[in-house]
Design a protein around this motif. Structure first.
Motif, short mmCIF file in Angstrom:
data_model
loop_
_atom_site.label_atom_id
_atom_site.label_comp_id
_atom_site.label_asym_id
_atom_site.label_seq_id
_atom_site.Cartn_x
_atom_site.Cartn_y
_atom_site.Cartn_z
N VAL A 66 0.95 -1.11 -0.16
CA VAL A 66 -0.08 -0.52 -0.21
C VAL A 66 0.85 1.09 -0.25
O VAL A 66 1.65 1.50 0.42
CB VAL A 66 -1.03 0.05 1.46
CG1 VAL A 66 -1.38 1.00 1.37
CG2 VAL A 66 -1.27 -0.86 1.61
N VAL A 67 0.15 2.19 -0.59
CA VAL A 67 1.05 3.57 -0.87
C VAL A 67 -0.04 4.46 -0.52
O VAL A 67 -0.88 4.66 -1.20
CB VAL A 67 1.87 4.44 -2.40
CG1 VAL A 67 2.59 5.48 -2.08
CG2 VAL A 67 3.00 3.23 -2.66
N ILE A 68 0.31 5.41 0.52
CA ILE A 68 -0.25 6.21 1.21
C ILE A 68 0.88 7.20 1.31
O ILE A 68 1.80 7.93 0.98
CB ILE A 68 -0.11 6.45 2.88
CG1 ILE A 68 -0.56 4.33 3.27
CG2 ILE A 68 -0.79 6.51 3.62
CD1 ILE A 68 -0.17 4.01 5.30
N ASP A 69 -0.33 8.44 1.36
CA ASP A 69 -0.05 9.33 -0.05
C ASP A 69 -0.94 10.79 1.27
O ASP A 69 -1.78 10.90 0.91
CB ASP A 69 -0.74 10.34 -1.34
CG ASP A 69 -0.56 11.08 -1.92
OD1 ASP A 69 0.88 11.43 -1.54
OD2 ASP A 69 -1.14 12.13 -2.16
N ALA A 70 0.01 11.00 1.92
CA ALA A 70 -0.68 12.81 2.17
C ALA A 70 -0.57 13.58 1.50
O ALA A 70 0.64 14.24 1.35
CB ALA A 70 0.68 12.83 4.05
N GLY A 71 -1.50 14.42 1.52
CA GLY A 71 -1.36 15.40 0.40
C GLY A 71 -0.65 16.60 0.70
O GLY A 71 -0.43 16.94 2.10
N HIS A 72 -0.76 17.37 0.19
CA HIS A 72 0.44 18.28 0.11
C HIS A 72 1.43 18.84 0.81
O HIS A 72 1.58 17.56 0.82
CB HIS A 72 -1.26 20.16 0.92
CG HIS A 72 -1.99 19.64 0.33
ND1 HIS A 72 -2.87 21.04 -1.11
CD2 HIS A 72 -3.38 19.18 0.84
CE1 HIS A 72 -3.49 20.53 -1.56
NE2 HIS A 72 -4.16 20.18 -0.60
N ILE A 139 -4.45 10.92 0.81
CA ILE A 139 -5.22 11.72 1.86
C ILE A 139 -5.49 12.91 2.13
O ILE A 139 -4.32 13.77 1.69
CB ILE A 139 -4.50 10.79 3.77
CG1 ILE A 139 -4.43 9.36 3.42
CG2 ILE A 139 -6.05 11.22 5.03
CD1 ILE A 139 -3.69 8.82 4.76
N HIS A 140 -7.04 13.55 2.72
CA HIS A 140 -7.08 14.88 2.69
C HIS A 140 -8.31 15.50 2.57
O HIS A 140 -8.16 14.75 3.23
CB HIS A 140 -7.26 16.13 1.26
CG HIS A 140 -6.13 16.16 -0.29
ND1 HIS A 140 -5.41 16.64 -0.57
CD2 HIS A 140 -5.72 14.70 -1.49
CE1 HIS A 140 -4.44 16.49 -1.73
NE2 HIS A 140 -4.97 15.09 -2.22
N ALA A 141 -7.97 16.78 3.21
CA ALA A 141 -8.82 17.39 4.23
C ALA A 141 -9.59 18.69 3.33
O ALA A 141 -9.17 19.32 3.04
CB ALA A 141 -8.88 17.56 5.32
N ASP A 142 -10.72 18.59 3.80
CA ASP A 142 -11.65 19.42 2.42
C ASP A 142 -11.26 21.16 3.43
O ASP A 142 -11.06 21.49 4.42
CB ASP A 142 -13.23 18.94 2.03
CG ASP A 142 -13.37 18.83 0.91
OD1 ASP A 142 -13.04 20.47 0.11
OD2 ASP A 142 -14.11 18.40 -0.04
N LEU A 247 -9.01 9.18 -3.31
CA LEU A 247 -8.62 9.90 -2.49
C LEU A 247 -9.80 9.68 -1.78
O LEU A 247 -11.00 10.11 -1.50
CB LEU A 247 -8.03 11.33 -3.41
CG LEU A 247 -7.94 12.12 -2.87
CD1 LEU A 247 -7.53 12.84 -4.13
CD2 LEU A 247 -9.36 13.03 -2.24
N TYR A 248 -9.14 9.47 -0.24
CA TYR A 248 -9.97 10.24 1.42
C TYR A 248 -9.69 11.30 1.75
O TYR A 248 -9.20 12.10 1.82
CB TYR A 248 -9.42 8.93 2.03
CG TYR A 248 -10.66 8.65 3.16
CD1 TYR A 248 -11.64 8.19 3.43
CD2 TYR A 248 -9.68 9.73 4.28
CE1 TYR A 248 -12.29 8.74 4.29
CE2 TYR A 248 -11.42 9.86 5.66
CZ TYR A 248 -11.92 8.86 5.68
OH TYR A 248 -12.47 8.67 6.80
N GLU A 249 -11.05 12.03 1.60
CA GLU A 249 -11.39 13.15 2.33
C GLU A 249 -11.01 13.49 3.25
O GLU A 249 -13.08 12.97 3.63
CB GLU A 249 -12.18 14.13 0.86
CG GLU A 249 -11.61 14.52 0.30
CD GLU A 249 -10.75 16.49 0.05
OE1 GLU A 249 -10.96 16.48 0.65
OE2 GLU A 249 -10.53 16.74 -1.12
N ALA A 250 -10.87 13.58 4.13
CA ALA A 250 -11.24 13.28 6.10
C ALA A 250 -12.34 13.68 6.88
O ALA A 250 -12.70 13.18 7.22
CB ALA A 250 -9.90 12.94 6.66
N GLY A 251 -12.28 15.03 5.80
CA GLY A 251 -13.72 16.27 7.18
C GLY A 251 -13.08 17.32 6.64
O GLY A 251 -11.87 17.68 5.36
#
Ligand code: ZN
Length: 290
Positions: A66-72, A139-142, A247-251
């Motif tokens: 699994v590759v986990i990508d923390a956005g920005h 992983i992002h947040a909105d 792409l998971y927008e956590a909140g």
């Protein structure tokens, strides 16, 4: 020139034309909801080397990766909240998930960034491809702009055309991230990539959708989802044609309560627990165990 070759050229012409436009660095306008919406797919320079991150977990290449990508990251904060940046929240979530997967064992894990560094958008998915990843999670947040009280996570998968205006706006914002450090990566040879995407994306899109459903299922009653949980958008970070990706927008970072919850140890653990379970079930299904 034989008739057959002439016929072949006739059919190949539109593909060659689009390829030539890509090669010349032209942005191809894609009509979405009646208006022209330009989606660019810049790639790193051909031959440019990407520093690949370390892979944690078992020293066994038969184990899924699994590759986990923390956005920005770095000079790109993402959405700016009251007292916290998106880049900080998503790095915390990414680390918690990595730690959970490594702790439980059996799955190999890599992160596109493990600290506050900047990685261009195209390298993120390319890291997953070069490592031969089986799954990619960005992983992002909105941001909800000035709207108050908006909360909950959304799960995006790739669509050829943005499925709604909101998704289109989101794609625009996230795809713009590359101009943050002033580096223009557009105009490289996306033609080959575009054709590959056409050929091999269908299976990848199906697998991505399956994984997105598992996150939703496993997160029910634990994570807070946005009323419109599942979305699709033309996101560059999900474009690897051969690595299932969500792409998971956590909140919402713009919701101070939700931002604090996502940044808390408890919020990180809830996220990590749900995602780790979804990942395990997904791999079990892929290998025919479940
Ligand atoms: Zn973001």
């Amino acid at each position: 020139m034989s008739y057959r070759i002439q016929l072949g050229l006739l059919f190949a012409f539109p593909v060659l034309l689009i390829g030539a436009l890509y090669a010349l660095g032209a942005a191809i306008p894609v009509p979405v909801l009646g208006r022209a919406y330009v989606i660019e797919f810049p790639l790193p320079e051909p031959g440019a080397t990407i520093g690949l991150p370390d892979v944690a977990g078992p020293d066994d290449l038969t184990r899924p990766l699994v590759v986990i990508d923390a956005g920005h990251g770095g000079p790109d904060p993402g959405t700016v909240g009251e007292d916290i940046y998106e880049k900080t929240i998503v790095l915390g979530l990414a680390r918690a998930l990595r730690d959970r997967l490594v702790e439980e064992g059996g799955i190999r894990v890599a992160m596109t960034r493990e600290d506050d560094s900047f990685i261009v958008l195209e390298e993120r998915a390319e890291i997953a491809r070069q490592l031969g990843a089986d799954l990619f999670i960005s992983i992002h947040a909105d941001s909800a702009g000035d709207q108050e009280g908006v909360e909950g996570a959304s799960i995006y998968t790739l669509s050829d055309t943005a499925s709604s205006e909101a998704a289109a706006r989101f794609a625009e914002r996230e795809n713009d991230a590359d101009v943050v450090n002033g580096v223009d990566l557009s105009g490289t040879d996306a033609a080959v990539n575009a054709i590959l995407v056409e050929l091999s994306q269908r299976r990848t899109v199906e697998q991505s959708a399956e994984f997105a459903s598992l996150i939703e299922r496993e997160g029910a009653g634990i994570l807070r989802f946005h009323p419109q949980t599942r979305r699709s958008a033309a996101l560059a970070v999900l474009r690897a044609p051969d690595v299932p990706a969500v792409l998971y927008e956590a909140g919402f970072v713009t919701n101070p309560d939700e931002a604090r919850a996502l940044a808390s140890a408890e919020g990180q653990e809830q996220f990590a627990g749900v995602l780790a379970r979804a990942i395990r079930i997904y791999f079990a299904r892929q290998s025919g165990v479940e």
